[in-house]
Design a protein around this motif. Structure first.
Motif, PDB file in Angstrom:
ATOM      1  N   HIS A   1       0.833  -1.202   0.000  1.00 17.57           N
ATOM      2  CA  HIS A   1       0.000   0.000   0.000  1.00 17.57           C
ATOM      3  C   HIS A   1       0.869   1.254   0.000  1.00 17.57           C
TER       4      HIS A   1
ATOM      5  N   SER B   1       2.439   1.753  -3.547  1.00 16.09           N
ATOM      6  CA  SER B   1       1.475   2.214  -4.554  1.00 16.09           C
ATOM      7  C   SER B   1       0.994   3.632  -4.255  1.00 16.09           C
TER       8      SER B   1
ATOM      9  N   SER C   1      -7.345   3.532   0.660  1.00 20.27           N
ATOM     10  CA  SER C   1      -7.174   2.270   1.374  1.00 20.27           C
ATOM     11  C   SER C   1      -7.987   1.145   0.757  1.00 20.27           C
ATOM     12  N   TRP C   2      -7.410  -0.038   0.788  1.00 19.50           N
ATOM     13  CA  TRP C   2      -8.122  -1.228   0.321  1.00 19.50           C
ATOM     14  C   TRP C   2      -9.271  -1.571   1.252  1.00 19.50           C
ATOM     15  N   ARG C   3      -9.310  -0.970   2.439  1.00 15.57           N
ATOM     16  CA  ARG C   3     -10.378  -1.244   3.403  1.00 15.57           C
ATOM     17  C   ARG C   3     -11.621  -0.389   3.174  1.00 15.57           C
TER      18      ARG C   3
END
Length: 131
Positions: free
Chosen positions: A2, A5, A14-16
């Motif tokens: 993260h 990137s 965020s991927w969340r």
């Protein structure tokens, strides 16, 4: 991964974060999306948009809440949306707008502080995802 990137793309997303189908990120440089934010279907985010968590209430206290972006919302360049606000379905947030209050569906808001400049607007969805 993260951090790498985020650094390479100048985007902190965020991927969340809960995101619906059909999100469009147009010129994403400088985009910041808090993991607690929720983004609906067919939302467009331009460069420099911030979906943050904390806002200072009128009584001077810090409130930690997260924005909810409903379906078919268009958010222009460098708009800032903070706190536990809801941006109603089909609304448009003009570039540079600072939003600390909820926006009713199908509204156009502009300015700092944000002001509703039009109601009953037509959503602006670039490439809607089939849902």
């Amino acid at each position: 991964m993260h951090r790498l990137s985020t650094h390479l793309a100048a985007v902190d997303f965020s991927w969340r974060t809960r995101v619906g189908a059909g999100i469009a990120i147009t010129h994403g440089w400088g985009l910041v999306v808090n993991p607690g934010a929720r983004i609906g279907n067919n939302v467009t985010l331009f460069h420099g948009v911030t979906l943050g968590r904390d806002r200072i209430s009128p009584d001077g206290n810090r409130q930690t809440e997260y924005p909810v972006i409903e379906d078919e919302v268009w958010i222009g360049p460098h708009a800032i949306i903070v706190g536990g606000v809801t941006i109603g379905r089909g609304s448009r947030i003009a570039g540079g707008t600072f939003v600390t209050e909820s926006v009713p569906p199908y509204s156009i808001v502009s300015g700092n502080p944000s002001t509703i400049v039009k109601t009953n607007c037509t959503p602006d969805v670039m490439n809607p995802a089939p849902l």
